[in-house]
Design a protein around this motif. Sequence first.
Motif, PDB file in Angstrom:
ATOM      1  N   GLY C 283       0.826  -1.200   0.000  1.00 47.82           N
ATOM      2  CA  GLY C 283       0.000   0.000   0.000  1.00 47.82           C
ATOM      3  C   GLY C 283       0.859   1.248   0.000  1.00 47.82           C
ATOM      4  O   GLY C 283       0.551   2.234  -0.661  1.00 47.82           O
ATOM      5  N   ALA C 284       1.964   1.193   0.742  1.00 43.21           N
ATOM      6  CA  ALA C 284       2.828   2.363   0.835  1.00 43.21           C
ATOM      7  C   ALA C 284       3.446   2.704  -0.509  1.00 43.21           C
ATOM      8  O   ALA C 284       3.709   3.860  -0.807  1.00 43.21           O
ATOM      9  N   PHE C 285       3.661   1.680  -1.324  1.00 45.69           N
ATOM     10  CA  PHE C 285       4.327   1.906  -2.602  1.00 45.69           C
ATOM     11  C   PHE C 285       3.563   2.846  -3.516  1.00 45.69           C
ATOM     12  O   PHE C 285       4.147   3.617  -4.262  1.00 45.69           O
ATOM     13  N   LEU C 368      16.351  10.437   5.925  1.00 41.38           N
ATOM     14  CA  LEU C 368      17.103   9.276   5.447  1.00 41.38           C
ATOM     15  C   LEU C 368      17.334   8.296   6.589  1.00 41.38           C
ATOM     16  O   LEU C 368      17.128   7.081   6.452  1.00 41.38           O
ATOM     17  N   VAL C 369      17.754   8.839   7.741  1.00 38.65           N
ATOM     18  CA  VAL C 369      18.017   7.974   8.899  1.00 38.65           C
ATOM     19  C   VAL C 369      16.745   7.226   9.301  1.00 38.65           C
ATOM     20  O   VAL C 369      16.746   6.003   9.483  1.00 38.65           O
ATOM     21  N   GLY C 370      15.628   7.977   9.395  1.00 41.91           N
ATOM     22  CA  GLY C 370      14.379   7.346   9.816  1.00 41.91           C
ATOM     23  C   GLY C 370      13.929   6.272   8.848  1.00 41.91           C
ATOM     24  O   GLY C 370      13.567   5.157   9.243  1.00 41.91           O
ATOM     25  N   ALA C 371      13.980   6.589   7.555  1.00 43.73           N
ATOM     26  CA  ALA C 371      13.489   5.639   6.555  1.00 43.73           C
ATOM     27  C   ALA C 371      14.376   4.397   6.518  1.00 43.73           C
ATOM     28  O   ALA C 371      13.881   3.271   6.410  1.00 43.73           O
ATOM     29  N   SER C 373      16.175   3.257   8.957  1.00 47.20           N
ATOM     30  CA  SER C 373      15.964   2.475  10.165  1.00 47.20           C
ATOM     31  C   SER C 373      14.697   1.639  10.033  1.00 47.20           C
ATOM     32  O   SER C 373      14.668   0.464  10.412  1.00 47.20           O
ATOM     33  N   ALA C 374      13.645   2.243   9.446  1.00 43.38           N
ATOM     34  CA  ALA C 374      12.412   1.478   9.236  1.00 43.38           C
ATOM     35  C   ALA C 374      12.647   0.327   8.280  1.00 43.38           C
ATOM     36  O   ALA C 374      12.080  -0.755   8.432  1.00 43.38           O
ATOM     37  N   ALA C 375      13.513   0.553   7.291  1.00 48.33           N
ATOM     38  CA  ALA C 375      13.775  -0.511   6.324  1.00 48.33           C
ATOM     39  C   ALA C 375      14.733  -1.551   6.878  1.00 48.33           C
ATOM     40  O   ALA C 375      14.846  -2.647   6.331  1.00 48.33           O
ATOM     41  N   GLY C 376      15.452  -1.215   7.950  1.00 48.22           N
ATOM     42  CA  GLY C 376      16.339  -2.198   8.568  1.00 48.22           C
ATOM     43  C   GLY C 376      17.719  -2.258   7.962  1.00 48.22           C
ATOM     44  O   GLY C 376      18.254  -3.337   7.713  1.00 48.22           O
ATOM     45  N   LEU C 377      18.322  -1.087   7.733  1.00 45.81           N
ATOM     46  CA  LEU C 377      19.692  -1.086   7.243  1.00 45.81           C
ATOM     47  C   LEU C 377      20.655  -1.003   8.424  1.00 45.81           C
ATOM     48  O   LEU C 377      20.455  -0.194   9.322  1.00 45.81           O
ATOM     49  N   PRO C 378      21.712  -1.813   8.462  1.00 47.15           N
ATOM     50  CA  PRO C 378      22.695  -1.665   9.533  1.00 47.15           C
ATOM     51  C   PRO C 378      23.475  -0.395   9.319  1.00 47.15           C
ATOM     52  O   PRO C 378      23.635   0.025   8.176  1.00 47.15           O
ATOM     53  N   PRO C 379      23.976   0.248  10.351  1.00 46.70           N
ATOM     54  CA  PRO C 379      23.912  -0.138  11.761  1.00 46.70           C
ATOM     55  C   PRO C 379      22.805   0.596  12.507  1.00 46.70           C
ATOM     56  O   PRO C 379      22.947   0.829  13.695  1.00 46.70           O
ATOM     57  N   LEU C 380      21.748   0.996  11.834  1.00 42.44           N
ATOM     58  CA  LEU C 380      20.716   1.774  12.513  1.00 42.44           C
ATOM     59  C   LEU C 380      19.882   0.869  13.414  1.00 42.44           C
ATOM     60  O   LEU C 380      19.923  -0.361  13.315  1.00 42.44           O
ATOM     61  N   ALA C 381      19.093   1.515  14.277  1.00 43.60           N
ATOM     62  CA  ALA C 381      18.377   0.766  15.318  1.00 43.60           C
ATOM     63  C   ALA C 381      17.449  -0.295  14.739  1.00 43.60           C
ATOM     64  O   ALA C 381      17.376  -1.423  15.234  1.00 43.60           O
ATOM     65  N   ALA C 408       9.868  -8.304   2.576  1.00 43.84           N
ATOM     66  CA  ALA C 408       9.102  -7.087   2.829  1.00 43.84           C
ATOM     67  C   ALA C 408      10.023  -5.954   3.253  1.00 43.84           C
ATOM     68  O   ALA C 408       9.791  -4.790   2.946  1.00 43.84           O
ATOM     69  N   SER C 409      11.104  -6.316   3.941  1.00 39.60           N
ATOM     70  CA  SER C 409      12.087  -5.327   4.344  1.00 39.60           C
ATOM     71  C   SER C 409      12.724  -4.682   3.125  1.00 39.60           C
ATOM     72  O   SER C 409      12.938  -3.468   3.086  1.00 39.60           O
ATOM     73  N   ILE C 410      12.985  -5.509   2.118  1.00 34.93           N
ATOM     74  CA  ILE C 410      13.556  -4.962   0.882  1.00 34.93           C
ATOM     75  C   ILE C 410      12.550  -4.032   0.211  1.00 34.93           C
ATOM     76  O   ILE C 410      12.901  -2.959  -0.283  1.00 34.93           O
ATOM     77  N   LEU C 411      11.264  -4.437   0.243  1.00 33.98           N
ATOM     78  CA  LEU C 411      10.202  -3.590  -0.313  1.00 33.98           C
ATOM     79  C   LEU C 411      10.174  -2.243   0.420  1.00 33.98           C
ATOM     80  O   LEU C 411      10.034  -1.181  -0.188  1.00 33.98           O
ATOM     81  N   THR C 412      10.334  -2.303   1.750  1.00 35.32           N
ATOM     82  CA  THR C 412      10.368  -1.071   2.540  1.00 35.32           C
ATOM     83  C   THR C 412      11.500  -0.176   2.084  1.00 35.32           C
ATOM     84  O   THR C 412      11.329   1.038   1.915  1.00 35.32           O
ATOM     85  N   LEU C 413      12.665  -0.783   1.863  1.00 34.68           N
ATOM     86  CA  LEU C 413      13.806  -0.010   1.388  1.00 34.68           C
ATOM     87  C   LEU C 413      13.461   0.637   0.055  1.00 34.68           C
ATOM     88  O   LEU C 413      13.774   1.807  -0.190  1.00 34.68           O
TER      89      LEU C 413
END
Lengths: 164, 106, 476
Positions: C283-285, C368-371, C373-381, C408-413
């Motif tokens: 949906g976000a896409f 950028l940091v927030g997005a 982190s939501a997508a799950g890129l290291p080393p963010l939270a 889905a994480s890749i989709l988020t990215l």
Amino acid sequence: MAAIDLILIIMLLLTSLWTVLTIRLIRAVVGLALTSAILSVIMFRLGSPLAAVFELSVCSGLISVIFVTTISFTSRVSKERLFVRRRERFVKFWYLPLILIVAGFLLLHFSHPPALKLPVTPAGQDVRSVLWNLRHPDLLGQVIVLLAGAFGVAILFKEDTHER
Amino acid sequence: MSVEPLQLFWYFGIFIILISICGVYCILATFNLIRALIGFEILVKAATLLIILAGYLTGNQALAQALVITLIVIEVVMMVVAGGIVLWLYRYNQTIDTRKLSNLKG
Amino acid sequence: MVSLFILAPFAAALILNLLPKALTHRLAFWVAAGLALAQAALVAFHPLLFWSAYPDPLGPFFNLQFSLDGLSLVTLLSIAIVVLATLVAGRYTITEESKRFNFTNLVLITLMGMNAVAMTTDLFSLYVFLEVCAIALFILIALKKDKLALEGAFKYLILSAIATVLMLFSIALFLLLSGGVSFSVIYGALSGSGGGFLAKLAMGLFLCGLFIKAGLAPFHAWLPDAHSSAPSAASVLLSGMVTKIPGAYILMRLVTSVFPLNPQMQNLLMFVGVFSIIIGAQGAFYQHNFKRMLAYSSVSQVGYIVLALGCGTPLAFAGAAFHLFNDAISKTLLFVNACCLEKETGTVDMDKMGGLGQRMPITNFSCLVGAFSAAGLPPLAGFWSKFIIILALMQAGKPVYATVAILASILTLGYALVMQRKIFFGGLADGLQQAKEAGIGLVLLESALALVVIAVGIGFAFMYNNFMLPVGEIVF
């Protein structure tokens, strides 16, 4: 189950049905108030007199007032609209009694009552002592809800007059 | 009312289900904002009856009454807020028909 | 001690409204922000033992029956941070003074409600305080009083009301089955009899109510509407915490201390989780509205938490609690960015933005940091919590769910990058020549939140040992 209870609960169903089916909103509100009143009688018969009083005064009194106020500010329906709406409503809503009858029939005949193991509870306490001694979080919650409601009134109703 | 609790529960239960069907139908089939609120009220009535019934059957009427009183207070506040929102919507649209309120779509 | 988390904001709200207006309109923000800050500091720097060492001073007269454990502490910390961010965002985006005062008060009420939900030990009180939050939020969403805001508020009201009724039916059934409504009584009754048809019905109804309130996949329709129509500052609160409380916190509390997980329910939770992840991400896409996109992203992130809960191992619970915290912070950050963008450009339509990277470098960086982190890129939270969740899924022998989570994480990215490109890269869009950074307060807030995301990512071991492991331990 005593006959009077059966009659009461059937009346409860009928009034709520009327609330849904009736055409004018004002009548629906009256139906809701009636539903509330019958419910409070049932509550009284089930051994909850205080809650029944509350239900009678607040639900069938105060809430009806709120609804009537809202309706009197909003709906101004002409005769023709009312006629159209009546037809629409007839087409849309005539299923409901049928659904209810079928559902009731199915429930009565084709299902078994679930096994019910009643828990052992402490001997009867008084509602006042329960509410004031044991339900402190709920009391606090009520006070906060009333505070929120006060803000709601202040925000949603006050500027209403101010802008006119 | 001295009958077997199971039977009592079952008869009341059937009527509670039927009343809930009324309420859900009212919310689903109407296009009128106020009627949707009325449908919600009917649903709450059914829930109230179930709580009181549970209190009666378990002999715990005090607790059930305490819960119902709190519930009624919350319900009233909610209706007041809802009424305010409906009034404002009417001022913008001159109608309370949900078919006219389709600016937001999922 | 514990009841102060509710009584202090309550006293503050009362006093603010009783004193003369000329005084309180300026004071309100500082009082509220001070309370939130104090809560964050108290929770962050005191271990669990501290709270149990001091009994409640009000105890003898007014027993709120609250209790604290590791999970409550994490939730209280997240609540405090999100509320602080909301207050700051509201201060700089709501221009009218009386409206800002009302906003501050409503946020205080929501704070009380959420704090109480995080500490209560009674199912009915849980419902009462959820309603407190909900009512405050209807008013917050409708605060702007334009057409869209009112419609969003009404939609939320009806769906929330249906959720409420489902919960009430469930509470009544629990009362019937156990003779009480506190967590321990219900737990005792259900574990004794194993739970027949009625018990399952009650659990199902309660879960349905929670799913509606959390905006999980089959019931998520109201969430984007409410978000996109609310004032930006209110959507910070809505997305940052209010959807996470029922979706994550209450679910965790229920499966640990009210009804124990059984395989059926695990399957249900995992299915709903995965469904939300996929629906939210896809949906976000397709969204053009920045806030709607973030709302769908929120659906998908809560899905991760529910998926982890369904997995049911201690590691998964720790991961879920960690993800609750991380997602609260990163969503707050992104919605604060939305506040800045809306304030500067006057729109939240991503197609009308473009090339803002040079004009708003700090917003660009923090977004950028927030997005990421939501997508799950290291080393963010966000990386660590997703990593723990996926690891737990693999350990529990659910490779299919783990794969979906990774995909889905890749989709988020993907949609995070699309968003960045549309808003910040490329040539400057028409009519945005005046855009600049949105005032010192919002910029400071953005950078502080971005710093938190980065710091949690780097100092992951500290967070994990101090906050998340206790959560894993309460389960078993």
